[in-house]
Design a protein around this motif. Structure first.
Motif, PDB file in Angstrom:
ATOM      1  N   GLY A   1      40.609  -9.694   2.570  1.00 62.87           N
ATOM      2  CA  GLY A   1      39.207  -9.434   2.217  1.00 62.87           C
ATOM      3  C   GLY A   1      38.928  -8.006   1.766  1.00 62.87           C
ATOM      4  O   GLY A   1      37.842  -7.712   1.274  1.00 62.87           O
TER       5      GLY A   1
ATOM      6  N   GLN B   1      35.853  -6.368   9.533  1.00 59.60           N
ATOM      7  CA  GLN B   1      35.014  -7.429   8.946  1.00 59.60           C
ATOM      8  C   GLN B   1      35.759  -8.227   7.882  1.00 59.60           C
ATOM      9  O   GLN B   1      35.191  -9.135   7.275  1.00 59.60           O
ATOM     10  CB  GLN B   1      33.768  -6.800   8.326  1.00 59.60           C
ATOM     11  N   ASN B   2      36.981  -7.853   7.630  1.00 59.56           N
ATOM     12  CA  ASN B   2      37.778  -8.439   6.542  1.00 59.56           C
ATOM     13  C   ASN B   2      36.949  -8.508   5.254  1.00 59.56           C
ATOM     14  O   ASN B   2      36.932  -9.522   4.549  1.00 59.56           O
ATOM     15  CB  ASN B   2      38.311  -9.824   6.927  1.00 59.56           C
ATOM     16  N   HIS B   3      36.275  -7.395   4.983  1.00 58.65           N
ATOM     17  CA  HIS B   3      35.431  -7.341   3.779  1.00 58.65           C
ATOM     18  C   HIS B   3      35.290  -5.885   3.349  1.00 58.65           C
ATOM     19  O   HIS B   3      34.913  -5.033   4.145  1.00 58.65           O
ATOM     20  CB  HIS B   3      34.040  -7.931   4.102  1.00 58.65           C
TER      21      HIS B   3
ATOM     22  N   HIS C   1      36.030  -2.827  -0.223  1.00 56.96           N
ATOM     23  CA  HIS C   1      36.700  -2.511  -1.490  1.00 56.96           C
ATOM     24  C   HIS C   1      36.916  -1.000  -1.540  1.00 56.96           C
ATOM     25  O   HIS C   1      35.978  -0.230  -1.315  1.00 56.96           O
ATOM     26  CB  HIS C   1      35.795  -2.976  -2.653  1.00 56.96           C
TER      27      HIS C   1
ATOM     28  N   ASP D   1      37.821  -7.490  -9.040  1.00 60.51           N
ATOM     29  CA  ASP D   1      38.882  -7.148  -8.082  1.00 60.51           C
ATOM     30  C   ASP D   1      40.230  -6.881  -8.759  1.00 60.51           C
ATOM     31  O   ASP D   1      41.298  -7.239  -8.232  1.00 60.51           O
ATOM     32  CB  ASP D   1      39.071  -8.277  -7.037  1.00 60.51           C
TER      33      ASP D   1
ATOM     34  N   THR E   1      30.716  -0.658   2.798  1.00 64.05           N
ATOM     35  CA  THR E   1      31.582  -1.787   2.422  1.00 64.05           C
ATOM     36  C   THR E   1      32.376  -1.495   1.149  1.00 64.05           C
ATOM     37  O   THR E   1      33.347  -2.186   0.863  1.00 64.05           O
ATOM     38  CB  THR E   1      30.759  -3.075   2.236  1.00 64.05           C
TER      39      THR E   1
ATOM     40  N   GLU F   1      25.720  -4.715  -0.933  1.00 72.68           N
ATOM     41  CA  GLU F   1      26.861  -3.899  -0.465  1.00 72.68           C
ATOM     42  C   GLU F   1      26.364  -2.466  -0.236  1.00 72.68           C
ATOM     43  O   GLU F   1      25.391  -2.023  -0.872  1.00 72.68           O
ATOM     44  CB  GLU F   1      27.982  -3.859  -1.510  1.00 72.68           C
TER      45      GLU F   1
ATOM     46  N   LYS G   1      32.155 -10.479  -9.182  1.00 73.64           N
ATOM     47  CA  LYS G   1      31.611 -10.771  -7.843  1.00 73.64           C
ATOM     48  C   LYS G   1      30.241 -10.113  -7.695  1.00 73.64           C
ATOM     49  O   LYS G   1      30.014  -9.025  -8.259  1.00 73.64           O
ATOM     50  CB  LYS G   1      32.568 -10.291  -6.750  1.00 73.64           C
TER      51      LYS G   1
END
Ligand SMILES: NC(=O)C1=CN([C@@H]2O[C@H](COP(=O)(O)OP(=O)(O)OC[C@H]3O[C@@H](n4cnc5c(N)ncnc54)[C@H](OP(=O)(O)O)[C@@H]3O)[C@@H](O)[C@H]2O)C=CC1
Ligand SMILES: CC1=C(/C=C/C(C)=C/C=C/C(C)=C/C=O)C(C)(C)CCC1
Length: 351
Positions: free
Chosen positions: A219, A173-175, A177, A264, A126, A47, A42
């Motif tokens: 996310g 933000q459904n984003h 890691h 991921d 993020t 980020e 990705k």
């Protein structure tokens, strides 16, 4: 054709079991295919990545790797000087960097600095890489209580504070890691204070991953990184018999971890050989149904996933492998080196 007449609840159980087995086969096949045909990575340019312990061996390399991929980085370390050194290297790559001297064991400091980051960067973190870690390097009974506590606080408790500080915005933000740099010693252990803290880190990470899955926060991804000994100096002297598996080069370790993060991948053990002792404990993940029988049952099995583990080999079988590999005593040369270092540093008492 003979039709089995089973009570409804037994039928549901059998259908759920069948679905679980099919899901398991699907995920095992998918993982096998993925190890051969690597999925696309990705993009992470843009980020905002926060790395704890960024002044240390792996933290510095992670900062450089994330910068290489175009991410803006936030560096946290208790050692301000080492952190600035990392920042200098990253700035030379033309990337925006923010540095903070933070002791991650202090939750007040973590929450305060999280606010500062938001203000200075003008946006939310993020990606969070929980990398800071310590080891006491003493035998159990020789280890002062404060050092044992410090190991738990840095390697485990700090994960709670940083995740509490940054996860809410990721969820909103459904984003996002969340990466936990644990250790293979969080999956199987040897004689050392450190193992309990890394088992706790693995437990924390897996429970967080389950919570996100159960809440269907698709996310926000999670990656658990479990490396074997790395040549950063943290475990100087630690070795197994015949050097059957030499320590990893830090750059190799970080590249492998980055590959996993960028696709991921939920768990990565580095090197691959270290999956073996993990398999001997046979971690089995299962999905319990997917609300396929809505209206038929009151028990909502939707998204209920559970994990259980059991040992495939008896304890004694593990012990003999440890003895053969010298893994049972691998920490002793490291502990001896730490003690002689400490005695050299200790001021000589006046007679
Ligand atoms: N090296 C290895 O063999 C392996 C390491 N790991 C894990 O990888 C991670 C990185 O290890 P590595 O780079 O080798 O270790 P380093 O000691 O080089 O780096 C760790 C960094 O974390 C910092 N740190 C320690 N305590 C705190 C704190 N309370 N708050 C903020 N920062 C802190 C350290 O600062 P200071 O130097 O001042 O203490 C140091 O800069 C650790 O979690 C470690 O457990 C996993 C497997 C193997
Ligand atoms: C038990 C065992 C092993 C030894 C692992 C060791 C000794 C790991 C040490 C890791 C460290 C120090 C991690 C730090 O975070 C092998 C050889 C992988 C495989 C056979 C079983």
């Amino acid at each position: 054709m003979m039709i089995l007449k089973l009570p409804q609840h037994k039928m549901i159980f059998l259908m759920d079991l069948q679905m679980m087995l099919l899901d398991m086969i699907y995920f095992i096949l998918r993982s096998s295919v993925r190890t051969v045909l690597r999925p696309r990575t990705k993009p992470i340019d843009g980020e905002l990545v926060l790395i704890t312990g960024a002044g240390g061996g792996l933290g510095r390399l992670f900062a450089q790797e994330f910068a290489k991929h175009g991410a803006e980085v936030v560096l946290w370390d208790v050692d301000g000087g080492a952190n600035e050194q990392t920042a200098k290297l990253v700035r030379e790559m033309g990337v925006k960097v923010h540095t903070y001297t933070v002791d991650v064991t202090s939750r007040e400091e973590v929450y305060r600095c999280a606010e500062l980051v938001r203000r200075d960067a003008g946006r939310d973190v993020t990606m969070l890489v929980n990398n800071a870690g310590v080891v006491a390097g003493k035998r159990m009974l020789d280890c002062p209580d404060e050092l044992m506590e410090r190991t738990m606080k840095v390697n485990c408790h700090a994960l709670f504070w940083t995740v509490k500080a940054f996860l809410p915005q990721m969820k909103a933000q459904n984003h996002g890691h969340i990466v936990t740099i644990a250790s293979v010693l969080g999956l199987f252990s040897t004689a050392c204070d450190y193992c309990a803290s890394k088992f706790a880190a693995v437990g924390f990470h897996e429970s967080l991953a389950h919570e996100l899955l159960a809440e269907e926060v698709e996310g926000v991804k999670t990656t658990l990184v479990c490396p074997y000994i790395v040549n950063t100096g943290m475990f100087e002297g630690c070795k197994i018999r015949y050097m059957l598996l030499p320590p990893l080069e830090p750059q190799y370790c970080v590249e492998q971890a980055m590959n996993a993060i960028l696709i991921d991948q939920p768990l990565v053990c580095i090197p691959r050989l270290t999956y073996l002792p993990v398999i001997s404990r046979a971690y089995v993940l299962c999905h319990l149904g997917r609300q396929r029988h809505e209206g038929v049952t009151q028990v909502h099995l939707h998204s209920l996933r559970s994990a259980f583990s059991f040992r495939l080999l008896p304890w004694e079988a593990n012990v003999v492998t440890y003895r053969f590999m010298g893994s049972d005593r691998c920490m002793y040369p490291f502990i001896d080196a730490m003690s002689s270092q400490a005695s050299r540093q200790r001021p000589v008492q006046a007679a």
